[in-house]
Design an enzyme around this catalytic site. Structure first.
Site, PDB file in Angstrom:
ATOM      1  N   ASP A 185      -9.505  -3.455   2.439  1.00  0.00           N
ATOM      2  CA  ASP A 185      -9.483  -2.856   3.773  1.00  0.00           C
ATOM      3  C   ASP A 185     -10.873  -2.282   3.999  1.00  0.00           C
ATOM      4  O   ASP A 185     -11.344  -1.426   3.234  1.00  0.00           O
ATOM      5  CB  ASP A 185      -8.399  -1.772   3.834  1.00  0.00           C
ATOM      6  CG  ASP A 185      -8.291  -1.131   5.211  1.00  0.00           C
ATOM      7  OD1 ASP A 185      -9.336  -0.777   5.787  1.00  0.00           O
ATOM      8  OD2 ASP A 185      -7.162  -0.965   5.707  1.00  0.00           O
TER       9      ASP A 185
ATOM     10  N   ASP B 219     -11.839   6.888   7.375  1.00  0.00           N
ATOM     11  CA  ASP B 219     -10.971   5.715   7.537  1.00  0.00           C
ATOM     12  C   ASP B 219     -10.210   5.829   8.858  1.00  0.00           C
ATOM     13  O   ASP B 219      -8.997   5.951   8.898  1.00  0.00           O
ATOM     14  CB  ASP B 219     -10.006   5.677   6.344  1.00  0.00           C
ATOM     15  CG  ASP B 219      -9.018   4.528   6.423  1.00  0.00           C
ATOM     16  OD1 ASP B 219      -9.341   3.525   7.069  1.00  0.00           O
ATOM     17  OD2 ASP B 219      -7.930   4.645   5.837  1.00  0.00           O
TER      18      ASP B 219
ATOM     19  N   GLU C 178      -3.219  -2.894  -2.207  1.00  0.00           N
ATOM     20  CA  GLU C 178      -4.330  -2.299  -1.454  1.00  0.00           C
ATOM     21  C   GLU C 178      -4.607  -0.865  -1.908  1.00  0.00           C
ATOM     22  O   GLU C 178      -3.743   0.008  -1.822  1.00  0.00           O
ATOM     23  CB  GLU C 178      -3.953  -2.294   0.041  1.00  0.00           C
ATOM     24  CG  GLU C 178      -4.975  -1.628   0.943  1.00  0.00           C
ATOM     25  CD  GLU C 178      -4.515  -1.555   2.404  1.00  0.00           C
ATOM     26  OE1 GLU C 178      -3.317  -1.783   2.678  1.00  0.00           O
ATOM     27  OE2 GLU C 178      -5.351  -1.260   3.269  1.00  0.00           O
TER      28      GLU C 178
ATOM     29  N   ASP D  94      -9.788   3.773  11.381  1.00  0.00           N
ATOM     30  CA  ASP D  94      -9.112   2.594  11.947  1.00  0.00           C
ATOM     31  C   ASP D  94      -9.459   2.335  13.402  1.00  0.00           C
ATOM     32  O   ASP D  94      -8.591   2.012  14.218  1.00  0.00           O
ATOM     33  CB  ASP D  94      -7.590   2.700  11.739  1.00  0.00           C
ATOM     34  CG  ASP D  94      -7.212   2.585  10.269  1.00  0.00           C
ATOM     35  OD1 ASP D  94      -7.316   1.480   9.734  1.00  0.00           O
ATOM     36  OD2 ASP D  94      -6.841   3.599   9.661  1.00  0.00           O
TER      37      ASP D  94
ATOM     38  N   HIS E  12     -11.763   1.471   3.730  1.00  0.00           N
ATOM     39  CA  HIS E  12     -11.294   2.224   2.570  1.00  0.00           C
ATOM     40  C   HIS E  12     -12.344   2.526   1.514  1.00  0.00           C
ATOM     41  O   HIS E  12     -11.991   2.819   0.379  1.00  0.00           O
ATOM     42  CB  HIS E  12     -10.140   1.469   1.910  1.00  0.00           C
ATOM     43  CG  HIS E  12      -8.860   1.596   2.666  1.00  0.00           C
ATOM     44  ND1 HIS E  12      -7.645   1.255   2.143  1.00  0.00           N
ATOM     45  CD2 HIS E  12      -8.604   2.055   3.910  1.00  0.00           C
ATOM     46  CE1 HIS E  12      -6.694   1.475   3.032  1.00  0.00           C
ATOM     47  NE2 HIS E  12      -7.264   1.955   4.115  1.00  0.00           N
TER      48      HIS E  12
ATOM     49  N   TRP F  36       0.858  -1.177   0.000  1.00  0.00           N
ATOM     50  CA  TRP F  36       0.000   0.000   0.000  1.00  0.00           C
ATOM     51  C   TRP F  36       0.894   1.226   0.000  1.00  0.00           C
ATOM     52  O   TRP F  36       1.830   1.298   0.798  1.00  0.00           O
ATOM     53  CB  TRP F  36      -0.917   0.038   1.237  1.00  0.00           C
ATOM     54  CG  TRP F  36      -1.548   1.393   1.386  1.00  0.00           C
ATOM     55  CD1 TRP F  36      -2.546   1.923   0.611  1.00  0.00           C
ATOM     56  CD2 TRP F  36      -1.187   2.420   2.318  1.00  0.00           C
ATOM     57  NE1 TRP F  36      -2.818   3.215   1.011  1.00  0.00           N
ATOM     58  CE2 TRP F  36      -1.995   3.542   2.056  1.00  0.00           C
ATOM     59  CE3 TRP F  36      -0.240   2.500   3.354  1.00  0.00           C
ATOM     60  CZ2 TRP F  36      -1.898   4.730   2.785  1.00  0.00           C
ATOM     61  CZ3 TRP F  36      -0.140   3.678   4.082  1.00  0.00           C
ATOM     62  CH2 TRP F  36      -0.978   4.774   3.799  1.00  0.00           C
TER      63      TRP F  36
ATOM     64  N   LYS G 166      -7.373   2.650  -1.843  1.00  0.00           N
ATOM     65  CA  LYS G 166      -8.238   3.333  -0.879  1.00  0.00           C
ATOM     66  C   LYS G 166      -8.873   4.548  -1.536  1.00  0.00           C
ATOM     67  O   LYS G 166      -8.549   4.896  -2.671  1.00  0.00           O
ATOM     68  CB  LYS G 166      -7.474   3.708   0.383  1.00  0.00           C
ATOM     69  CG  LYS G 166      -6.471   4.823   0.241  1.00  0.00           C
ATOM     70  CD  LYS G 166      -5.611   4.980   1.491  1.00  0.00           C
ATOM     71  CE  LYS G 166      -6.349   5.562   2.669  1.00  0.00           C
ATOM     72  NZ  LYS G 166      -5.416   5.841   3.810  1.00  0.00           N
TER      73      LYS G 166
ATOM     74  N   ASP H 160      -6.411  -4.518  10.581  1.00  0.00           N
ATOM     75  CA  ASP H 160      -5.729  -3.232  10.395  1.00  0.00           C
ATOM     76  C   ASP H 160      -6.475  -2.121  11.125  1.00  0.00           C
ATOM     77  O   ASP H 160      -7.299  -1.437  10.537  1.00  0.00           O
ATOM     78  CB  ASP H 160      -5.606  -2.917   8.891  1.00  0.00           C
ATOM     79  CG  ASP H 160      -4.811  -1.637   8.652  1.00  0.00           C
ATOM     80  OD1 ASP H 160      -4.179  -1.140   9.597  1.00  0.00           O
ATOM     81  OD2 ASP H 160      -4.825  -1.136   7.500  1.00  0.00           O
TER      82      ASP H 160
ATOM     83  N   HIS I 296      -8.049  -6.434   5.252  1.00  0.00           N
ATOM     84  CA  HIS I 296      -7.616  -5.598   6.369  1.00  0.00           C
ATOM     85  C   HIS I 296      -8.906  -5.260   7.104  1.00  0.00           C
ATOM     86  O   HIS I 296      -9.613  -4.331   6.729  1.00  0.00           O
ATOM     87  CB  HIS I 296      -6.928  -4.313   5.880  1.00  0.00           C
ATOM     88  CG  HIS I 296      -5.472  -4.484   5.629  1.00  0.00           C
ATOM     89  ND1 HIS I 296      -4.624  -3.438   5.353  1.00  0.00           N
ATOM     90  CD2 HIS I 296      -4.693  -5.602   5.643  1.00  0.00           C
ATOM     91  CE1 HIS I 296      -3.397  -3.904   5.206  1.00  0.00           C
ATOM     92  NE2 HIS I 296      -3.419  -5.205   5.353  1.00  0.00           N
TER      93      HIS I 296
HETATM   94  C1  RNT Z   1      -3.718   2.739   5.127  1.00  0.00           C
HETATM   95  C2  RNT Z   1      -3.768   1.285   4.850  1.00  0.00           C
HETATM   96  C3  RNT Z   1      -2.562   0.486   5.276  1.00  0.00           C
HETATM   97  C4  RNT Z   1      -2.051   0.878   6.643  1.00  0.00           C
HETATM   98  C5  RNT Z   1      -0.967  -0.034   7.174  1.00  0.00           C
HETATM   99  C6  RNT Z   1      -0.275   0.550   8.359  1.00  0.00           C
HETATM  100  O1  RNT Z   1      -4.895   3.380   4.894  1.00  0.00           O
HETATM  101  O2  RNT Z   1      -4.920   0.745   5.406  1.00  0.00           O
HETATM  102  O3  RNT Z   1      -2.853  -0.855   5.201  1.00  0.00           O
HETATM  103  O4  RNT Z   1      -3.075   0.955   7.581  1.00  0.00           O
HETATM  104  O5  RNT Z   1      -0.129  -0.360   6.167  1.00  0.00           O
HETATM  105 ZN    ZN Z   2      -5.085  -1.374   5.378  1.00  0.00          ZN
END
Ligand code: RNT
Ligand code: ZN
Length: 421
Positions: free
Chosen positions: A262, A297, A229, A299, A265, A190, A231, A329, A289
């Protein structure tokens, strides 16, 4: 209440659940075996708010952010390893650990990203062997003076080549890890590349990204697997993302590469779960993820919410369990970080438990017979079937705390270890 009584209650509840599910044609013993074989890839970066161990480490950049400063985060490799092992001891089953390149064992040495090699991961390989933990890997484009807004898509040859070199080296490392552990190491790629405001060179940036990927993936690496990946946007890079979903989905399909989904995302009303049956027609496997976006996003720690449940249910309904890698993630710095690991990992397992216990065969028959009300009715009823008794039994057989008992274990670790940091 004594522990023995409690354990008897768990077994009793399980026996009742087993009979209830048997009536629906579902074998709970089989499901417990499947859960035992269901391995998450736990992300190392929840333990220290994505800081890593580079001697020259700067602030977290690349459009991601960990907010909160709850005391006790891991400050070095030993603390991080101890925290991960503590979390693993409270999660049933056996799980992988997903490393970012910046978590190498640099031993006080300044090692730039284009100089890294397997020597800095040997102690991780040894640790993985000692604790029966398979490793996965990620190249790291963020938190570096050359990160800027563009890395692999940068029109400046020297910066682009720097990141190409880094990513190639990461593939070598992942392959060596895979060889050492006798199981392919999954490497996620990513990059944060994007633009904060209106921009016009989109074709050019994507052309460079494609060209960089072509160079990076040119070398065959039999003991690692690549995944990519995309986003929607990153903080400070809100207006344009070079590695968009269209870009990576097309690249993965054309080049037979694993696509990473993810769950944080996508646009707020877009369903990550709905992608499973679509993209698996064209890409070999998926990497997840699993995360939780709150308004963006963000997390947040994964919980048993509808989008996560739907995602796991779609994987099971597609009979694609073996074509998916289950990475987590999230990075919440505002609560006990070991607690975050345990809640998120157990939530993912519970979603998988429910998915495996769904009377899918019956639902499918109803649907193919055009019996719409019956489908809806059984789906509604399935929500309240005693799936939790099966998960509790799974925990009990793995000798980890059942139900909320893990809270006390984490409080104890906080008293003994993390509060003293
Ligand atoms: C970022 C991505 C990625 C990160 C990690 C730390 O938006 O989700 O995967 O969270 O690589
Ligand atoms: Zn991610």
């Amino acid at each position: 209440m004594t522990i023995t009584m409690k354990s008897e209650q768990i077994t009793k509840a399980y026996e009742l659940a087993k009979a209830r599910y048997a009536d629906l044609g579902i074998d709970t013993e089989n499901v417990i075996n499947q859960l035992q074989d269901f391995h998450l890839s736990m992300h190392c970066w929840q333990a220290d708010d994505v800081a890593g161990f580079e001697v020259q480490a700067g602030a977290l950049s690349g459009g991601i952010q960990s907010t909160g400063n709850y005391p006790g985060k891991a400050r070095n490799i030993d603390e991080l390893r101890a925290d991960v092992l503590k979390a693993k001891s409270l999660i049933p089953g056996n799980h992988r650990l997903n490393l970012h390149e910046i978590y190498g064992d640099f031993k006080g040495k300044v090692v730039d990203r284009d100089e890294v090699d397997i020597t800095y991961f040997q102690s991780w390989i040894d640790w993985g062997k000692e604790y029966n933990t398979k490793l996965d890997f990620n190249s790291t484009s963020f938190s570096h003076p050359k990160s800027g807004n563009l890395s692999l898509s940068n029109p400046d040859d020297s910066i682009r080549n720097f990141w190409i070199e880094h990513t190639k080296r990461c593939r070598d490392i992942a392959n060596a890890i895979g060889e050492a552990q006798g199981d392919p190491c999954i490497m996620n790629l990513w990059v944060h590349d994007g633009c904060k405001d209106q921009s016009v060179n989109h074709f050019l940036y994507r052309h460079y990204l494609k060209d960089s990927l072509d160079q990076i993936f040119a070398k065959p690496q039999p003991m690692m697997k690549d995944c990519i990946e995309g986003k929607v946007f990153g903080i400070g890079l809100e207006s344009f993302t070079v590695g968009s979903h269209d870009f990576y989905t097309a690249y993965a399909a054309k080049n037979n590469i694993i696509l990473t989904i993810d769950t944080g995302h996508y646009h707020p009303t877009e369903s990550p779960a709905d992608k499973v049956s679509a993209v698996l027609q064209f890409v070999p496997e998926l990497m997840l993820h699993v995360s939780r976006p709150v308004r963006w996003d963000s997390d947040h720690v994964t919980i048993m919410d509808d989008p996560t449940q739907e995602l796991f249910s779609e994987i099971v309904r597609a009979n694609a369990m073996d074509r998916v890698h289950y990475g987590l993630d999230f990075f919440d710095g505002s609560i006990n970080r070991i607690g975050a690991y345990v809640i998120g990992s157990r939530a993912a397992q519970k979603c998988m438990t429910r998915a495996l216990l769904e009377p899918t065969a019956q639902l499918s028959r109803y649907e193919l017979e055009g019996k719409g009300f019956q489908v809806l009715g059984l789906l509604e009823e399935a929500k309240a079937l005693p799936w939790n008794a099966v998960y509790d039994e799974f925990c009990q057989r793995n000798d980890v705390p059942v139900g909320a008992d893990f809270i006390a274990a984490i409080e104890q670790y906080e008293r003994d270890v993390t509060s003293k940091r």
